[in-house]
Scaffold this motif. Structure first.
Motif, PDB file in Angstrom:
ATOM      1  N   PRO A 139      63.691  59.597  24.861  1.00 41.39           N
ATOM      2  CA  PRO A 139      63.157  60.225  25.301  1.00 41.39           C
ATOM      3  C   PRO A 139      61.405  59.722  24.904  1.00 41.39           C
ATOM      4  CG  PRO A 139      63.757  61.839  23.389  1.00 41.39           C
ATOM      5  CD  PRO A 139      64.679  60.713  23.493  1.00 41.39           C
ATOM      6  N   GLY A 140      60.820  59.602  26.234  1.00 44.70           N
ATOM      7  CA  GLY A 140      59.404  58.813  26.577  1.00 44.70           C
ATOM      8  C   GLY A 140      59.738  57.446  27.423  1.00 44.70           C
ATOM      9  N   LYS A 141      61.716  57.604  27.900  1.00 44.55           N
ATOM     10  CA  LYS A 141      61.834  55.820  28.150  1.00 44.55           C
ATOM     11  C   LYS A 141      61.544  56.390  29.123  1.00 44.55           C
ATOM     12  CE  LYS A 141      60.637  53.513  24.191  1.00 44.55           C
ATOM     13  NZ  LYS A 141      59.910  52.685  24.264  1.00 44.55           N
ATOM     14  N   GLU A 142      61.816  57.210  30.399  1.00 48.45           N
ATOM     15  CA  GLU A 142      62.752  57.771  31.111  1.00 48.45           C
ATOM     16  C   GLU A 142      61.769  56.937  31.788  1.00 48.45           C
ATOM     17  OE1 GLU A 142      61.157  60.136  29.040  1.00 48.45           O
ATOM     18  OE2 GLU A 142      62.775  61.927  28.600  1.00 48.45           O
ATOM     19  N   PRO A 143      62.509  56.368  33.376  1.00 54.35           N
ATOM     20  CA  PRO A 143      61.595  55.552  34.384  1.00 54.35           C
ATOM     21  C   PRO A 143      60.767  56.506  35.336  1.00 54.35           C
ATOM     22  CG  PRO A 143      63.630  56.506  35.062  1.00 54.35           C
ATOM     23  CD  PRO A 143      63.442  56.746  34.000  1.00 54.35           C
ATOM     24  N   ALA A 144      59.886  56.126  35.717  1.00 55.02           N
ATOM     25  CA  ALA A 144      58.725  56.699  36.169  1.00 55.02           C
ATOM     26  C   ALA A 144      59.160  57.966  37.687  1.00 55.02           C
ATOM     27  CB  ALA A 144      57.348  56.254  37.159  1.00 55.02           C
ATOM     28  N   PRO A 145      58.467  58.908  37.851  1.00 53.09           N
ATOM     29  CA  PRO A 145      59.554  59.385  39.056  1.00 53.09           C
ATOM     30  C   PRO A 145      59.005  58.257  39.979  1.00 53.09           C
ATOM     31  CG  PRO A 145      58.105  61.017  37.966  1.00 53.09           C
ATOM     32  CD  PRO A 145      58.355  59.992  37.616  1.00 53.09           C
ATOM     33  N   SER A 146      59.860  58.416  41.333  1.00 52.81           N
ATOM     34  CA  SER A 146      60.531  57.510  42.785  1.00 52.81           C
ATOM     35  C   SER A 146      61.191  58.100  43.668  1.00 52.81           C
ATOM     36  CB  SER A 146      60.310  56.242  42.497  1.00 52.81           C
ATOM     37  OG  SER A 146      61.906  56.103  41.754  1.00 52.81           O
ATOM     38  N   CYS A 147      60.749  57.687  44.689  1.00 50.73           N
ATOM     39  CA  CYS A 147      62.119  57.747  46.030  1.00 50.73           C
ATOM     40  C   CYS A 147      61.637  57.000  46.402  1.00 50.73           C
ATOM     41  CB  CYS A 147      60.834  59.229  46.527  1.00 50.73           C
ATOM     42  SG  CYS A 147      62.353  60.108  47.916  1.00 50.73           S
ATOM     43  N   PRO A 148      63.197  56.498  46.886  1.00 45.69           N
ATOM     44  CA  PRO A 148      63.438  54.884  47.830  1.00 45.69           C
ATOM     45  C   PRO A 148      62.594  55.634  48.652  1.00 45.69           C
ATOM     46  CG  PRO A 148      65.756  56.275  46.371  1.00 45.69           C
ATOM     47  CD  PRO A 148      64.715  57.365  46.501  1.00 45.69           C
ATOM     48  N   ASP A 149      62.477  54.435  50.004  1.00 45.30           N
ATOM     49  CA  ASP A 149      61.371  54.168  50.723  1.00 45.30           C
ATOM     50  C   ASP A 149      62.436  54.254  52.178  1.00 45.30           C
ATOM     51  OD1 ASP A 149      59.181  53.360  49.879  1.00 45.30           O
ATOM     52  OD2 ASP A 149      59.757  51.119  49.884  1.00 45.30           O
ATOM     53  N   ASP A 150      63.771  54.054  51.874  1.00 51.85           N
ATOM     54  CA  ASP A 150      64.748  54.616  53.116  1.00 51.85           C
ATOM     55  C   ASP A 150      64.623  56.774  53.784  1.00 51.85           C
ATOM     56  OD1 ASP A 150      65.576  52.463  53.473  1.00 51.85           O
ATOM     57  OD2 ASP A 150      67.290  51.855  52.308  1.00 51.85           O
ATOM     58  N   PHE A 151      64.479  56.831  52.310  1.00 54.80           N
ATOM     59  CA  PHE A 151      64.422  58.557  52.629  1.00 54.80           C
ATOM     60  C   PHE A 151      63.035  59.320  52.212  1.00 54.80           C
ATOM     61  CE2 PHE A 151      68.414  57.198  50.646  1.00 54.80           C
ATOM     62  CZ  PHE A 151      69.039  57.133  51.823  1.00 54.80           C
ATOM     63  N   ALA A 152      61.930  58.506  51.912  1.00 55.53           N
ATOM     64  CA  ALA A 152      60.176  58.904  51.242  1.00 55.53           C
ATOM     65  C   ALA A 152      60.152  59.454  53.095  1.00 55.53           C
ATOM     66  CB  ALA A 152      59.877  57.987  50.843  1.00 55.53           C
ATOM     67  N   VAL A 153      59.422  60.513  52.807  1.00 50.75           N
ATOM     68  CA  VAL A 153      58.734  60.758  54.250  1.00 50.75           C
ATOM     69  C   VAL A 153      56.260  60.798  53.956  1.00 50.75           C
ATOM     70  CG1 VAL A 153      58.268  62.313  55.432  1.00 50.75           C
ATOM     71  CG2 VAL A 153      60.355  62.252  55.306  1.00 50.75           C
ATOM     72  N   LYS A 154      56.030  59.981  54.324  1.00 55.81           N
ATOM     73  CA  LYS A 154      54.572  60.088  53.852  1.00 55.81           C
ATOM     74  C   LYS A 154      54.227  61.278  54.478  1.00 55.81           C
ATOM     75  CE  LYS A 154      54.723  54.887  54.245  1.00 55.81           C
ATOM     76  NZ  LYS A 154      53.579  54.038  53.924  1.00 55.81           N
ATOM     77  N   LEU A 155      52.985  61.939  53.580  1.00 54.14           N
ATOM     78  CA  LEU A 155      52.541  62.993  53.929  1.00 54.14           C
ATOM     79  C   LEU A 155      50.808  62.939  53.677  1.00 54.14           C
ATOM     80  CD1 LEU A 155      54.238  65.647  51.588  1.00 54.14           C
ATOM     81  CD2 LEU A 155      54.626  65.011  53.716  1.00 54.14           C
ATOM     82  N   ASN A 156      50.253  62.679  55.043  1.00 55.07           N
ATOM     83  CA  ASN A 156      48.892  62.452  55.985  1.00 55.07           C
ATOM     84  C   ASN A 156      48.174  62.974  55.200  1.00 55.07           C
ATOM     85  OD1 ASN A 156      50.148  59.519  56.335  1.00 55.07           O
ATOM     86  ND2 ASN A 156      50.234  60.223  58.368  1.00 55.07           N
ATOM     87  N   GLY A 157      47.097  63.857  54.307  1.00 55.13           N
ATOM     88  CA  GLY A 157      46.144  63.883  54.553  1.00 55.13           C
ATOM     89  C   GLY A 157      45.589  65.442  53.243  1.00 55.13           C
ATOM     90  N   LEU A 158      47.584  64.920  52.883  1.00 51.97           N
ATOM     91  CA  LEU A 158      47.749  66.343  51.668  1.00 51.97           C
ATOM     92  C   LEU A 158      46.745  65.974  50.859  1.00 51.97           C
ATOM     93  CD1 LEU A 158      50.292  67.817  51.203  1.00 51.97           C
ATOM     94  CD2 LEU A 158      51.165  65.769  48.895  1.00 51.97           C
ATOM     95  N   ASP A 159      47.162  67.341  50.346  1.00 55.96           N
ATOM     96  CA  ASP A 159      45.917  67.489  49.109  1.00 55.96           C
ATOM     97  C   ASP A 159      46.528  67.761  47.509  1.00 55.96           C
ATOM     98  OD1 ASP A 159      43.869  68.066  47.057  1.00 55.96           O
ATOM     99  OD2 ASP A 159      43.144  69.825  48.618  1.00 55.96           O
ATOM    100  N   LEU A 160      46.502  66.820  47.095  1.00 57.46           N
ATOM    101  CA  LEU A 160      47.369  66.893  45.548  1.00 57.46           C
ATOM    102  C   LEU A 160      47.120  67.963  45.049  1.00 57.46           C
ATOM    103  CD1 LEU A 160      47.925  63.090  44.855  1.00 57.46           C
ATOM    104  CD2 LEU A 160      49.892  64.829  45.522  1.00 57.46           C
ATOM    105  N   ASP A 161      45.881  68.425  44.911  1.00 52.05           N
ATOM    106  CA  ASP A 161      45.644  69.223  43.927  1.00 52.05           C
ATOM    107  C   ASP A 161      45.950  70.886  44.520  1.00 52.05           C
ATOM    108  OD1 ASP A 161      44.206  67.476  42.407  1.00 52.05           O
ATOM    109  OD2 ASP A 161      42.722  67.385  43.344  1.00 52.05           O
ATOM    110  N   LYS A 162      46.098  70.821  45.391  1.00 50.07           N
ATOM    111  CA  LYS A 162      46.974  72.244  45.648  1.00 50.07           C
ATOM    112  C   LYS A 162      48.431  72.598  45.872  1.00 50.07           C
ATOM    113  CE  LYS A 162      42.834  73.160  48.940  1.00 50.07           C
ATOM    114  NZ  LYS A 162      42.248  73.051  50.083  1.00 50.07           N
ATOM    115  N   VAL A 163      48.647  71.757  45.400  1.00 51.24           N
ATOM    116  CA  VAL A 163      50.783  71.247  45.012  1.00 51.24           C
ATOM    117  C   VAL A 163      50.497  72.362  43.815  1.00 51.24           C
ATOM    118  CG1 VAL A 163      52.248  70.346  44.723  1.00 51.24           C
ATOM    119  CG2 VAL A 163      50.639  69.579  46.346  1.00 51.24           C
TER     120      VAL A 163
END
Length: 359
Positions: A139-163
């Motif tokens: 507990p508490g030692k888990e790595p931070a969430p991430s996504c490999p660059d090969d599979f990540a789709v950038k979301l230009n202009g996403l409003d994180l506060d509305k997720v």
């Protein structure tokens, strides 16, 4: 006789009596053994496999690269049972997949739905459902969430506060949403965002054996015999399977039916030859890909996964218990993906992309 010999003899006789008192072992599940473990497994994680191979009888084999198979139906009616059974009046379904309906090009309006990952100071990304390592972190030692660059789709202009339900884990904001916008090749210019929406996939029907008149009866099967195993291996370019079917459940004494898929050639000729070596319940149904077809396509997919990371392929599997095309799970079905898979046979593959065009 030496005392040690007497002890060994007593132990041997006791062991023989114990084995004789045991219940017979269950039928071996050759559906799993001979179909490459495809009974339930649909995806092969891209992060855990450099290539894909079909496992037959517990041995990994690599076959020569045959010509691309066709989706033609068997040349004659397909038998549903051994001599005396009723022929299967069904015809093969249309196997060729409408993959072009998933094709996306720069400038197209598209949608993704699923996990959103936003690392500090970086553009938020959509991350497909990748396989993850099952590591039990304290507990508490888990790595931070991430996504490999090969599979990540950038979301230009996403409003994180509305997720919806977004939260922060070790400085990384994580949530789930449906995002619609303009495809820029590896990125989306966001126009709309809403709650996550489940993706739809074409329905698939599991292969089934037609029931003969009077139903299936229990009878011995020699499916695991050397003669049958050699016969099926010799016909790897024609058939797929065997797959075990349990029409009346899996209780002891219930009938077991062996399903064989036939992809090429005359089904009647195959049935007549098969009955010379096989004893027991079985049926033959039309399928798109043979064992050899599955092996060739799986190896080709594995090569693409390992050699071209820009294609965004994160999982694949054979035709399995559905009898259709091989499956490929990927980020987006782009012109580059289509071109890469054309030599393999586009009508032999069922693509499941995460980026979907919006009309």
């Amino acid at each position: 006789m030496k005392q040690t010999d007497e002890v060994d003899d007593l132990l041997t006789r006791a062991g023989a009596r114990w084995r004789a008192d045991q219940e017979a072992p269950p039928e071996p599940d050759l559906e799993y053994m001979l179909s490459g473990g495809r009974k339930n497994r649909r995806w092969v994680p891209a992060l855990a496999a450099a290539s894909v191979a079909v496992v037959a009888a517990g041995v990994i084999t690599v076959l020569p690269n045959p010509k691309s198979p066709t989706a033609d139906a068997p040349a004659s009616p397909v038998a549903s049972a051994p001599a005396g059974g009723t022929p299967n009046a069904g015809t093969p379904q249309t196997f060729a997949q409408g993959n072009d309906e998933f094709l996306v090009k720069p400038g197209d309006k598209v949608q993704v739905s699923g996990q959103i990952v936003a690392a500090p100071g970086k553009t938020p990304v959509f991350c497909p459902p990748l396989a993850v390592h099952a590591i039990g972190y304290p507990p508490g030692k888990e790595p931070a969430p991430s996504c490999p660059d090969d599979f990540a789709v950038k979301l230009n202009g996403l409003d994180l506060d509305k997720v919806p339900g977004i939260k922060t884990v070790k400085g990384v904001r994580v949530g789930a949403a449906a995002v619609t916008g303009i495809w820029r090749g590896g990125a989306i210019d966001v126009e709309e965002q809403s709650a996550e929406k489940p993706l739809s996939y074409p329905a698939q029907n599991e292969l089934q054996c037609p029931v003969p008149p009077g139903g299936w009866t229990s009878k011995p099967s020699n499916i695991s015999s050397t003669a049958v195993t050699k016969f099926l291996t010799a016909h790897a370019a024609q058939i797929d399977g065997p797959i075990f079917r349990y029409p009346n459940g899996t209780s002891r004494g219930a009938p077991v039916v062996i399903l064989i898929g036939i992809a090429h050639g005359d089904a009647t000729v195959f049935r007549e030859a098969f009955e010379k070596v096989y004893q027991g319940n079985y049926c033959v149904v039309p399928v798109l890909l043979s064992r050899s077809d599955n092996e060739r396509i799986s190896n080709a997919i594995g090569d693409l996964m390992s050699k071209n990371k820009t294609l965004g392929i994160y999982g694949a599997g054979g035709s399995g218990i559905y009898g259709g095309g091989a499956s490929v799970s990927l980020v987006a079905y782009t012109p580059e993906v289509k071109a890469a898979f054309t030599p393999v046979g586009l009508d032999l593959i069922r693509f499941s992309p995460q980026v979907r065009p919006v009309s």
